[in-house]
Scaffold this motif. Structure first.
Motif, short mmCIF file in Angstrom:
data_model
loop_
_atom_site.label_atom_id
_atom_site.label_comp_id
_atom_site.label_asym_id
_atom_site.label_seq_id
_atom_site.Cartn_x
_atom_site.Cartn_y
_atom_site.Cartn_z
N GLU A 99 71.52 -16.59 47.36
CA GLU A 99 70.60 -16.97 46.31
C GLU A 99 69.20 -17.23 46.87
O GLU A 99 69.06 -17.82 47.96
N ARG A 149 67.27 -10.17 43.06
CA ARG A 149 68.47 -10.82 43.59
C ARG A 149 68.62 -10.63 45.09
O ARG A 149 69.42 -11.32 45.72
N THR A 152 74.96 -10.75 40.92
CA THR A 152 75.42 -9.40 40.49
C THR A 152 76.89 -9.40 40.70
O THR A 152 77.42 -9.78 41.71
N ALA A 153 77.57 -9.05 39.82
CA ALA A 153 79.02 -8.98 39.95
C ALA A 153 79.37 -7.75 40.75
O ALA A 153 78.78 -6.70 40.60
N VAL A 154 80.39 -7.87 41.61
CA VAL A 154 80.80 -6.74 42.43
C VAL A 154 81.50 -5.73 41.55
O VAL A 154 82.46 -6.05 40.85
N ASP A 200 68.08 -4.41 44.85
CA ASP A 200 67.94 -5.21 43.63
C ASP A 200 66.86 -6.23 43.92
O ASP A 200 67.09 -7.22 44.62
N GLU A 246 77.54 1.69 44.82
CA GLU A 246 78.29 0.45 44.69
C GLU A 246 77.56 -0.66 45.44
O GLU A 246 76.73 -0.38 46.32
N LEU A 247 77.85 -1.89 45.10
CA LEU A 247 77.26 -3.02 45.78
C LEU A 247 77.70 -3.03 47.24
O LEU A 247 78.89 -2.92 47.54
N ASP A 269 75.77 -8.44 49.25
CA ASP A 269 75.60 -9.49 48.24
C ASP A 269 74.75 -10.58 48.89
O ASP A 269 75.25 -11.40 49.65
N ASP A 328 70.02 -8.14 46.54
CA ASP A 328 71.21 -7.36 46.88
C ASP A 328 70.84 -5.93 47.29
O ASP A 328 69.76 -5.43 46.96
#
Length: 323
Positions: free
Chosen positions: A91, A70, A30-32, A67, A84-85, A88, A72
């Motif tokens: 994997e 993922r 996931t992109a921040v 999430d 917001e994230l 993180d 997250d």
């Protein structure tokens, strides 16, 4: 099912009643991105999420959402309608149901097929512990061998469901916030009857931790569980097909049904039975999975399992409805 479907108001404006073509077994990164405001007052988008499942209330109007595929975790504000994230995850992680222990600032996140529960600091997002409960489910296992699914906290620990096992896990928390060794509680009675589908799912506890209530997805039922003995009994008078997450406030219980609705149940004083107060539907629901409650609102996570498992929707969000 007792009760009737009722047209509701979502975050202060009229909504319609949805019709989903498929009722999915949702028991379920996931992109921040910077903090993102919702497009409407009743929807909070989880920016960059590739799936969604769990939600937990933090301090004040702070919430955490997961999430699923993922692993997250997002942090947001139900009043500001932002998210917001926050964490993180590495994997291979998964993040299903969640719960916060407010006294020690700990966020418990069920790890789905991985067989673990992750514990984070609610302030910093730092990993406190990753606790192994079961061996992970092999990628090609049919049916899955483990699904660490939902979490409920009590004053002295966290209770965790596995949708493939007729037992609960307990992770003790000491007075200083230190985590103890997890232990399994085998269940007896109707909650222990499992199928090849998803079984035990949502879980909540009374304020003193003296009684647990679990959702059984395959049975479409609610059961009380004695946390000392594992003995279970049906909550009579309640049918909740495709039930997932649960919210408990006093004797009011909200059961999130993955098909398209949240059912509010008024429990008897002894928790042995219940009656449906209201069935909450909303045009923004898309296989809702879990919920939390804040200031007269339910914050409901859309898992969108109707798009596939793993899901393939363009965005994932939290939908706010009046409780």
């Amino acid at each position: 099912m007792p009760g009737s479907v009722t047209r509701r108001t979502t975050a202060g404006r009229p909504r319609g009643t949805p019709l989903l073509l498929t009722a999915v077994l949702g028991l379920m990164a996931t992109a921040v991105s910077p903090a993102a405001a919702a497009e409407a007052d009743d929807v909070i988008v989880l920016p960059g999420a590739r799936s969604a499942e769990g939600i937990a209330l933090g301090e004040g109007s702070t919430f955490y959402a997961s999430d699923l595929f993922r692993g997250d975790v997002f942090r947001g504000d139900l009043e500001a309608r932002t998210a917001e994230l926050f964490i993180d995850a590495p994997e291979g992680a998964m993040a299903a149901g969640m719960a916060v222990h407010h006294g020690h600032g700990l966020l418990f996140v069920a790890g789905g097929f991985t067989g673990v529960v992750s514990v984070y600091d609610t302030r910093s997002g730092a990993t406190v512990a990753t606790v192994r409960l079961t061996p992970p489910s092999p990628p090609d296992a049919v049916p899955l061998t483990t699904v660490i699914n939902e979490v409920a906290v009590t004053p002295d620990g966290a209770w965790i469901t596995d949708s493939r096992r007729a037992e609960l896990f307990f992770l003790p928390i000491g007075h200083d916030g230190e985590l103890g060794e997890p232990r399994a509680l085998p269940l007896t009675g109707p909650a222990a009857k499992t199928t090849d589908e998803f079984n035990l799912n949502g879980i909540v506890a009374t304020r003193d931790g003296g009684t647990l209530i679990v959702a059984h997805s395959a049975h479409g039922a609610l059961y009380t569980v004695d946390p000392e003995t594992g003995a279970s009994a049906a909550v009579e008078g309640v049918s909740v097909p495709t039930v997932g997450g649960l919210v408990l406030h006093g004797r009011d219980l909200w059961a999130v049904q993955n098909a398209d609705r949240v059912t509010q149940v008024r429990l008897s004083r002894d928790l042995a039975s219940g009656s449906v107060v209201e069935v909450i539907t909303d045009e923004d629901f898309q296989t809702p999975a879990t919920a939390t409650r804040y200031d007269g609102l339910l914050a409901v996570v859309n898992a969108k399992f109707d798009t596939g498992i793993p899901p393939t929707a363009d965005r994932y969000e939290v939908v706010l409805v009046d409780d």
